[in-house]
Design a protein around this motif. Structure first.
Motif, mmCIF file in Angstrom:
data_model
loop_
_atom_site.group_PDB
_atom_site.id
_atom_site.type_symbol
_atom_site.label_atom_id
_atom_site.label_comp_id
_atom_site.label_asym_id
_atom_site.label_seq_id
_atom_site.Cartn_x
_atom_site.Cartn_y
_atom_site.Cartn_z
ATOM 1 N N GLU A 261 25.050 27.677 94.407
ATOM 2 C CA GLU A 261 24.999 28.317 93.091
ATOM 3 C C GLU A 261 26.375 28.852 92.697
ATOM 4 O OE1 GLU A 261 24.446 28.983 89.941
ATOM 5 O OE2 GLU A 261 22.307 29.080 90.421
ATOM 6 N N GLU A 264 26.706 34.928 91.867
ATOM 7 C CA GLU A 264 26.664 35.671 93.104
ATOM 8 C C GLU A 264 25.226 35.809 93.579
ATOM 9 O OE1 GLU A 264 26.707 38.601 89.635
ATOM 10 O OE2 GLU A 264 27.738 36.741 90.215
ATOM 11 N N ASP A 265 25.047 35.952 94.873
ATOM 12 C CA ASP A 265 23.710 36.056 95.447
ATOM 13 C C ASP A 265 22.933 37.248 94.904
ATOM 14 O OD1 ASP A 265 24.101 33.809 97.007
ATOM 15 O OD2 ASP A 265 24.715 34.932 98.787
ATOM 16 N N TYR A 270 18.064 35.976 90.597
ATOM 17 C CA TYR A 270 17.582 35.476 91.880
ATOM 18 C C TYR A 270 16.710 36.460 92.625
ATOM 19 C CZ TYR A 270 20.360 31.334 91.335
ATOM 20 O OH TYR A 270 20.864 30.148 90.864
ATOM 21 N N VAL A 274 18.029 34.484 97.602
ATOM 22 C CA VAL A 274 18.977 33.412 97.917
ATOM 23 C C VAL A 274 20.083 33.966 98.801
ATOM 24 C CG1 VAL A 274 18.512 32.166 95.768
ATOM 25 C CG2 VAL A 274 20.428 33.774 95.864
ATOM 26 N N ASP A 275 20.775 33.048 99.483
ATOM 27 C CA ASP A 275 21.854 33.434 100.383
ATOM 28 C C ASP A 275 22.875 32.306 100.433
ATOM 29 O OD1 ASP A 275 23.404 34.766 102.168
ATOM 30 O OD2 ASP A 275 21.966 34.768 103.816
ATOM 31 N N PHE A 276 23.478 32.002 99.285
ATOM 32 C CA PHE A 276 24.407 30.883 99.214
ATOM 33 C C PHE A 276 25.754 31.200 99.845
ATOM 34 C CE2 PHE A 276 21.422 29.760 95.792
ATOM 35 C CZ PHE A 276 21.049 28.508 96.270
ATOM 36 N N ASP A 277 26.148 32.460 99.877
ATOM 37 C CA ASP A 277 27.401 32.791 100.553
ATOM 38 C C ASP A 277 27.340 32.375 102.015
ATOM 39 O OD1 ASP A 277 28.446 33.807 98.253
ATOM 40 O OD2 ASP A 277 28.455 35.902 98.875
#
Length: 403
Positions: A261, A264-265, A270, A274-277
């Motif tokens: 994404e 920011e998470d 969101y 989510v935890d895209f970092d």
């Protein structure tokens, strides 16, 4: 795989994120998420077959049925003798018995044409000690040419940022009609967000089946929009590969990154789920391991495919994070080329001192007049990239010579 364009596990969360899945393991909640009452529907093939591959003398054949089934593929080197039979991958001794079918054919001969037919047998009733079957249906006999991954010249075409405009797929591929390609690559944001199964079928799978995907495989990586929507956690089950991976084809080592994404998470949309970092950080560790492999180091060319480019895409959190994590690794590893989308503005960025030491090709956007088809060809001396707008005019090109 010179074919004319005219003519493991589902939803696996490996390495902390979505990764290359699609085997048809039945889950009760999946049937609930499909629109309509499947129990009252005619047993039929909803879409398919469509091909995906990570190359290496194997190919995945996927299709979707309207009801749960026991499914298999019959295949052989002659259309009249489909003497081999393959099933989906067993898990804990259990063969798949669902609607989403992904059957991998392995150990294929390089450069050989194979013929195949998909077959599904309806499961009418599934009791603990008695399983009742209904009718058996099959598709037409189709064919594909198994790629010789050691060949000297390879090619593919790239589309990106279609954003739920399925007619764009045929319109853009028509610009390349008559050329022979090894695969078609979708570089993210095929959808605005994920709503349901029907959207995946109508806006991607069926257009691909109609145009090329029965005979030519496609490779697909998510964009940031594919991380959105109530069906985003289900979408990986409809594909063999949707996340990050690497493979060698001819003179090129391809690395695919799933950039996640751009927000920011902690963004409110969101709601903390989510935890895209962390996902990108884990990919950076994987990428460092990948560039140290002999398959990467010994390749004539090294090409990275990623939806959000590692630079030139604004100051939102996701793009900045991609630049910080991935650019230093790719610079040190002497990547030859990066191909991206995301910005909706087609552009060729040459190497820049102190920034990206490799060219970055960015495809266009979803609207007519901004759409692009990017054509890629590589031999053992050079890579040639040509980007066409939807009128067929070349709007960007780049030549990469062997170092």
């Amino acid at each position: 795989m010179p074919i004319n364009l005219q003519t493991e596990n589902r939803r696996s969360f490996l390495k902390g994120g979505l990764l290359l899945s699609g085997l048809a393991l039945l889950e009760p909640q999946l049937a609930v998420s499909h629109p309509g009452n499947l129990s009252e529907e005619e047993f039929r093939i909803l879409t398919g077959p469509y091909l995906q591959t990570n190359f290496g003398n194997g190919i995945s054949i996927l299709w979707i049925t309207s009801k749960n089934s026991s499914s298999w593929v019959e295949y052989g080197e002659s259309a009249d003798q489909l003497i081999n039979k393959a099933f989906g991958k067993s898990e804990l001794g259990l063969k798949p018995a669902g609607r989403l079918n992904c059957i991998k054919l392995s150990g294929l001969k390089p450069g050989v044409k194979y013929y195949y037919r998909i077959v599904s047998r309806e499961i009418l009733d599934f009791q603990p000690y008695k399983l009742s079957y209904g009718q058996t249906i099959s598709g037409a006999v189709e064919s594909f040419l198994n790629t010789d991954s050691t060949k000297d010249e390879i090619s593919f075409v790239m589309m990106n940022d279609i954003h739920d405009r399925p007619k764009s797929i045929a319109a853009l591929l028509d610009l390349d009609k008559g050329n022979k390609r090894d695969f078609v690559f979708f570089n993210g944001d095929v959808f605005d967000y994920h709503t349901d199964e029907k959207q995946i079928i109508d806006h991607l799978l069926q257009p691909c089946v109609d145009y090329f995907a029965k005979t030519i495989p496609f490779v697909y990586v998510r964009g940031n929009h594919e991380t959105r929507g109530k069906f985003a956690r289900d979408m990986a089950g409809y594909f063999d590969h949707v996340g990050y991976t690497a493979f060698t084809l001819g003179p090129v080592r391809f690395v695919i990154l799933d950039t996640g994404e751009d927000k920011e998470d902690a963004h409110p949309v969101y709601a903390g789920i989510v935890d895209f970092d962390q996902y990108r950080e884990e990919q950076a560790i994987w990428l460092q391991q990948e560039v140290n492999k002999k398959e990467f180091r010994n390749a004539v060319f090294r090409v990275v495919l990623m939806h959000i480019p590692p630079r030139y895409s604004g100051d939102a959190h996701g793009p900045v994070h991609c630049t910080r994590l991935f650019e230093p690794i790719m610079n040190r590893a002497k990547v030859d080329l990066v191909m991206s989308g995301h910005t909706h503005r087609y552009k060729v960025h040459p190497p820049a001192e102190g920034l990206n030491r490799y060219p970055i090709i960015i495809g266009g956007g979803p609207k007519e007049g901004t759409r692009t088809l990017t054509r890629f060809t590589a031999n053992r001396k050079q890579i040639t990239v040509s980007m066409l707008d939807d009128s067929g005019k070349e709007v960007g090109s780049y030549l990469v010579n062997k170092r």
